[in-house]
Design an enzyme around this catalytic site. Structure first.
Site, PDB file in Angstrom:
ATOM      1  N   GLU A 172      -3.902  -9.460   3.581  1.00 48.00           N
ATOM      2  CA  GLU A 172      -4.951  -9.200   4.757  1.00 48.00           C
ATOM      3  C   GLU A 172      -6.079 -10.054   4.880  1.00 48.00           C
ATOM      4  O   GLU A 172      -6.301 -10.180   6.111  1.00 48.00           O
ATOM      5  CB  GLU A 172      -5.638  -7.921   4.513  1.00 48.00           C
ATOM      6  CG  GLU A 172      -4.408  -6.712   5.021  1.00 48.00           C
ATOM      7  CD  GLU A 172      -3.470  -6.096   3.703  1.00 48.00           C
ATOM      8  OE1 GLU A 172      -2.694  -5.100   3.908  1.00 48.00           O
ATOM      9  OE2 GLU A 172      -3.449  -6.914   2.695  1.00 48.00           O
ATOM     10  N   GLU A 225       0.967  -1.244   0.180  1.00 52.84           N
ATOM     11  CA  GLU A 225       0.066  -0.007   0.086  1.00 52.84           C
ATOM     12  C   GLU A 225       0.742   1.113  -0.119  1.00 52.84           C
ATOM     13  O   GLU A 225       0.403   2.418  -0.643  1.00 52.84           O
ATOM     14  CB  GLU A 225      -1.099   0.232   1.211  1.00 52.84           C
ATOM     15  CG  GLU A 225      -1.958  -0.994   1.058  1.00 52.84           C
ATOM     16  CD  GLU A 225      -2.599  -1.273   2.305  1.00 52.84           C
ATOM     17  OE1 GLU A 225      -4.218  -1.245   2.045  1.00 52.84           O
ATOM     18  OE2 GLU A 225      -2.400  -1.573   3.239  1.00 52.84           O
TER      19      GLU A 225
END
Length: 273
Positions: free
Chosen positions: A147, A127
């Site tokens: 995730e 990210e």
């Protein structure tokens, strides 16, 4: 604060006074600021102190007229393994108010930022990469948003940015499977600007940064802002809305300097003003 080292004109590093944290090392190469995440024992996993240091460094990048562009990378052949899960289990979240995860993903710098990726850029590490404007990666580097494998969601920009950078169904596959994604495959869909041999990502990123930094700093920052923000602007509004960013460039001392330098057949001397 970060441990700060600065480059002399000959490329050597000057001594800096001891700092409160050594989790981020800053070096300067002309008009380029390099941020090196330096938690090798944790594969540069993001801590709150590291996030705070990154936020401070980006504020410095944007504030200084003698800097045009930043490069962010990781120490010890790894970019960033994401959030420090041990810290998370203790209740620590590496989020800086206003700037978000890693002091970066919610509010990237006004000036361009390049990710130089070796090894793993996973979860929050990926990210961070997606928050950057250009990406240089070693051939053996790996990206991923795992995730879902940990009962979490890629809420630090992964879910929001990935589908804007690569085909929708590929983004959905990567998010829902959480699988590793080789940099060579990322390059195939043009997420990566430069693919390098292992160990050369920072070197090539610096070459790209220095090519960019040869241009007018105000024009670079304004051009980045319009490109990044205008994706959803209606065309009938876009030309007026870009004026907020480009008007100051048009009337700047650097704009005059660019014209004069062209007429005099010499390299321009930018001041960032």
């Amino acid at each position: 604060m970060a441990d700060v080292q600065t480059s002399r004109p000959d490329g050597s590093l000057s001594d800096a006074p001891p700092a409160a944290s050594e989790e981020l090392v800053l070096t300067e190469h002309g008009r380029v600021l390099v941020l090196t995440m330096n938690r090798p024992a944790a594969r540069n996993a993001m801590s709150l102190s590291l996030a705070t240091a990154i936020a401070a460094a980006l504020e410095q990048l944007d504030a200084r007229d003698d800097l045009s562009i930043g490069v962010i990378t990781g120490a010890n052949k790894t970019f960033c393994a994401g959030m420090d899960l041990k810290g998370f289990a203790r209740g620590e979240r590496p989020i800086v108010p206003g700037r978000g995860f890693a002091g970066l993903v919610r509010q990237p710098p006004r000036k361009p930022l390049i990710a130089a990726v070796e090894g793993y850029a996973l979860a929050g590490g990926f990210e961070i990469v997606l928050s950057c404007d250009l990406i240089v990666a070693a051939r053996d580097a790996k990206f991923g948003l795992p995730e879902v494998k940990r009962g979490l969601a890629a809420a630090a920009g992964g879910l929001l940015r990935l589908q804007r950078r690569i085909p929708y169904h590929l983004a959905m596959e990567l998010v829902l499977t959480g699988r590793m994604w080789p940099a060579t495959e990322a390059a195939d869909v043009h997420l990566v600007n430069r693919l390098t041999e292992p160990g050369a990502a920072l070197e090539v990123a610096l070459e790209l940064a220095e090519e960019i930094a040869a241009n007018a700093p105000l024009a670079l920052a304004a051009s980045k802002q319009v490109l990044a923000r205008s994706v959803d602007w209606p065309l009938e509004e876009a030309f007026d809305r870009q004026e907020e960013f480009v008007a100051v460039v048009r009337t700047s001392a650097d704009a005059k300097e660019g014209a004069v330098a062209f007429a005099e057949k010499r390299p321009p001397r930018w001041t960032g003003q």
